[in-house]
Design an enzyme around this catalytic site. Structure first.
Site, PDB file in Angstrom:
ATOM      1  N   LEU A  44       0.661  -0.822  -0.366  1.00  0.00           N
ATOM      2  CA  LEU A  44      -0.246  -0.204   0.120  1.00  0.00           C
ATOM      3  C   LEU A  44       1.126   1.169  -0.324  1.00  0.00           C
ATOM      4  O   LEU A  44       1.978   1.419   0.890  1.00  0.00           O
ATOM      5  CB  LEU A  44      -1.435   0.210   1.337  1.00  0.00           C
ATOM      6  N   ASP A  47       0.718   8.961   1.526  1.00  0.00           N
ATOM      7  CA  ASP A  47       0.801  10.335   1.573  1.00  0.00           C
ATOM      8  C   ASP A  47       2.229  10.147   0.761  1.00  0.00           C
ATOM      9  O   ASP A  47       3.205   9.947   0.706  1.00  0.00           O
ATOM     10  CB  ASP A  47       1.063  10.935   2.848  1.00  0.00           C
ATOM     11  N   TYR A 106       6.307   8.047   9.686  1.00  0.00           N
ATOM     12  CA  TYR A 106       5.038   8.494   9.638  1.00  0.00           C
ATOM     13  C   TYR A 106       5.218   9.626   8.355  1.00  0.00           C
ATOM     14  O   TYR A 106       6.532  10.079   8.227  1.00  0.00           O
ATOM     15  CB  TYR A 106       3.766   8.750  10.240  1.00  0.00           C
ATOM     16  N   SER A 107       3.824  10.587   8.102  1.00  0.00           N
ATOM     17  CA  SER A 107       4.654  11.508   7.102  1.00  0.00           C
ATOM     18  C   SER A 107       5.654  12.990   7.629  1.00  0.00           C
ATOM     19  O   SER A 107       5.130  12.560   8.917  1.00  0.00           O
ATOM     20  CB  SER A 107       3.425  12.163   6.700  1.00  0.00           C
ATOM     21  N   ARG A 167       0.871  14.998  14.258  1.00  0.00           N
ATOM     22  CA  ARG A 167       1.691  14.884  13.007  1.00  0.00           C
ATOM     23  C   ARG A 167       1.986  15.327  11.646  1.00  0.00           C
ATOM     24  O   ARG A 167       1.721  16.138  11.641  1.00  0.00           O
ATOM     25  CB  ARG A 167       1.681  12.874  12.718  1.00  0.00           C
ATOM     26  N   ASP A 168       2.676  14.610  11.213  1.00  0.00           N
ATOM     27  CA  ASP A 168       3.407  15.642   9.441  1.00  0.00           C
ATOM     28  C   ASP A 168       3.820  16.721   9.842  1.00  0.00           C
ATOM     29  O   ASP A 168       2.874  17.895   8.916  1.00  0.00           O
ATOM     30  CB  ASP A 168       1.855  15.618   8.486  1.00  0.00           C
ATOM     31  N   GLU A 222      -5.298  16.513   9.514  1.00  0.00           N
ATOM     32  CA  GLU A 222      -3.485  16.184   8.948  1.00  0.00           C
ATOM     33  C   GLU A 222      -3.230  16.989   7.917  1.00  0.00           C
ATOM     34  O   GLU A 222      -3.439  17.368   7.038  1.00  0.00           O
ATOM     35  CB  GLU A 222      -3.958  14.417   8.310  1.00  0.00           C
TER      36      GLU A 222
HETATM   37  C1  FRU Z   1      -2.724  11.011   6.017  1.00  0.00           C
HETATM   38  C2  FRU Z   1      -1.731   9.377   7.021  1.00  0.00           C
HETATM   39  C3  FRU Z   1      -0.468  10.756   7.989  1.00  0.00           C
HETATM   40  C4  FRU Z   1       0.361   9.737   8.777  1.00  0.00           C
HETATM   41  C5  FRU Z   1       0.265   9.084   7.819  1.00  0.00           C
HETATM   42  C6  FRU Z   1       0.316   7.509   7.750  1.00  0.00           C
HETATM   43  O1  FRU Z   1      -3.107   9.999   5.456  1.00  0.00           O
HETATM   44  O2  FRU Z   1      -2.809   9.249   8.493  1.00  0.00           O
HETATM   45  O3  FRU Z   1      -1.426  11.608   9.035  1.00  0.00           O
HETATM   46  O4  FRU Z   1       1.436  10.631   9.146  1.00  0.00           O
HETATM   47  O5  FRU Z   1      -0.527   8.797   6.557  1.00  0.00           O
HETATM   48  O6  FRU Z   1       1.035   6.150   7.060  1.00  0.00           O
END
Ligand code: FRU
Length: 491
Positions: A44, A47, A106-107, A167-168, A222
């Site tokens: 899969l 982002d 993560y992102s 996050r992100d 996000e």
């Molecule tokens: C958005 C998200 C982000 C996170 C990432 C995890 O699609 O949920 O907030 O960092 O995907 O894969």
């Protein structure tokens, strides 16, 4: 079959013998593999991350779970390109599994400093009670492309007032100072964006929230991204928990933006207009932008959404990224146009051209059909109730983009597009557009379409899952006539 939690949180080296080969074999049989979109080798994709120009290449990473099509242990997968359209798979960018990213890298985003590409990302961890503890981490990529993670987080806690949904990080530089925005949830379960500041990308000072007028707008924001264009400030983010309203917010989660005066970095005051959606199609989320060396602001999004099943799941892979889009501002709106480099994918210089008046009929033209192509169509002198194009069509199967001249609406209909997906969320998307001349600019691939309407005023991005036989293109006018001028290029 759904994976168990243990199966989902495995790293690549924990795959069963033959497991990856099995995914690869399934994928090789899949009729919906894309030909010019970034897609995962297995598993899969979600982002886009770390989009940057560094050492002569555009680098674009993405969230990747290699072992299945559910959201599990996320890696950063690394791709690069010299021209934004021919992408090369480089391999794993950031590998998760250490103390501060035990449950996923993560992102996040990238910025060059002292000749190295700095990757700022969220380390996702879960404790024994499965409670999330996010850390903001730094990894550094050198000229040879080798990535080293710092063994400590650069932001090690969530400030008071916010939950573990934090996050992100998206970083940018202003003068000598680095800033980053982070997507957050307040303890009252409303979403927002917070800011940090740093002089070296390692020590970060918490500044506080960006003060928008959207004080209660969904439960989590996000992937925030802040930029300035034409002396305006633009905040892009993906809020979760917004109710559908008319043609708006029809997807499970949204992505959109606020335009305002440049963000006041002292007070973090942001005076802005209304929230506007970036895309009007079915599958678009978590976009990220970068500014390239000639000053263009370029956006790439995830052509998918969380929490939905897709027809390729059974073939061992899911999702792709959008084509890159160049952003500009016009009349209080973000305009999105495919980057000019897309033309490099055209197999013929001239393409197949038609010019015809279509009068209460559906018409096809010799030489105009296909699975992967670009199609530009201008519809003028419209004296009809409905005009549009059916594509990836065969018999009753078809995807339709049309303009309803009576209601002045652009409508994308995937009711008969092929394999079903997310039908519970509807099979039609539409938006209001007032115009005399209608321009549809389509980028069609084996399982997707991106439609730029009237020079980027609106974009409809969607996955579709038609059969390989569905290659027809048909132009139509109902309730009257219109002039159609169109050109198609094979990709
Ligand atoms: C958005 C998200 C982000 C996170 C990432 C995890 O699609 O949920 O907030 O960092 O995907 O894969």
């Amino acid at each position: 079959m759904k994976m168990t939690r243990e199966q989902r949180y495995r790293r690549i080296e924990q795959a069963e013998p033959g497991e990856i080969a099995k995914l690869e074999a399934q994928i090789s049989e899949c009729p919906w593999r894309q030909s010019y979109h970034i897609q995962p080798i297995t598993g899969l994709l979600n982002d886009p991350n770390g989009f940057a120009y560094y050492q002569g290449y555009y680098h674009l990473f993405y969230q990747w779970f290699p072992l299945g099509t559910e959201h599990g242990m996320k890696y950063w997968y690394h791709t690069r390109s010299k021209n934004l359209v021919n992408w090369e798979n480089v391999g794993i960018g950031i590998e998760p599994g250490d103390t501060y990213d035990s449950h996923g890298a993560y992102s996040g985003s990238a910025i060059e400093k002292e000749g190295k590409l700095h990757l700022l990302y969220t380390g996702n961890t879960r404790d024994e009670a499965w409670v999330r503890h996010p850390y903001q981490c730094l990894a550094i990529m050198d000229e040879r492309g080798s990535v080293t993670k710092l063994n400590y987080p650069v932001i090690s806690s969530v400030p008071p007032g916010y939950t573990e949904h934090f996050r992100d990080p998206k970083v940018w530089q202003q003068g000598e100072t680095y800033y980053c925005v982070i997507g957050a949830q307040r303890t009252d379960e409303t979403g927002c964006t917070v800011m940090y500041r740093s002089t070296d990308l390692r020590k970060w000072e918490f500044l506080g929230e960006i003060r928008t007028q959207l004080t209660s707008f969904g439960y989590m924001w996000e992937c925030p991204d802040y930029m300035e264009m034409d002396e305006k400030g633009v905040l892009i983010f993906s809020p979760q928990g917004i109710e559908a309203a008319g043609d708006h917010y029809q997807n499970i989660f949204q992505s959109g933006y606020l335009i305002g005066e440049p963000l006041n970095l002292q007070t973090r005051e942001f005076n802005h207009g209304e929230f506007q959606e970036l895309d009007r199609g079915f599958d678009f989320y978590a976009p990220q932008t970068m500014q390239d060396t000639d000053g263009r602001r370029i956006l790439v999004g995830w052509m998918g959404l969380p929490d939905l099943e897709y027809p390729t799941d059974d073939s061992g892979w899911a999702h792709c990224l959008t084509i890159p889009r160049q952003l500009s501002l016009r009349e209080g709106k973000l305009i999105q146009q495919p980057v000019a480099e897309m033309e490099q994918l055209r197999k013929q210089e001239e393409g197949t051209h038609i010019h015809a008046t279509i009068d209460n009929e559906v018409r096809s033209f010799a030489g105009m059909d296909g699975i992967a192509y670009e199609l530009k169509c201008e519809i003028s002198h419209v004296d009809a109730e409905m005009v549009g194009i059916e594509f990836r069509a065969n018999g009753a199967e078809r995807t339709v983009i049309q303009y309803d001249c009576v209601q002045q609406k652009v409508v994308l209909d995937r009711t008969l597009s092929g394999a079903e997906l997310a039908e519970q969320n509807g099979t039609i998307r539409s938006c209001t557009l007032t115009a005399e001349v209608i321009k549809f600019h389509l980028f069609v691939d084996a399982s997707s379409v991106e439609i730029f309407v009237n020079d980027g005023e609106e974009v409809f991005t969607s996955r579709i899952f038609p059969s390989r036989e569905s290659v027809d293109i048909r132009f139509f006018a109902h309730g009257g006539k219109a002039d159609f001028e169109a050109t198609q290029w094979d990709y």
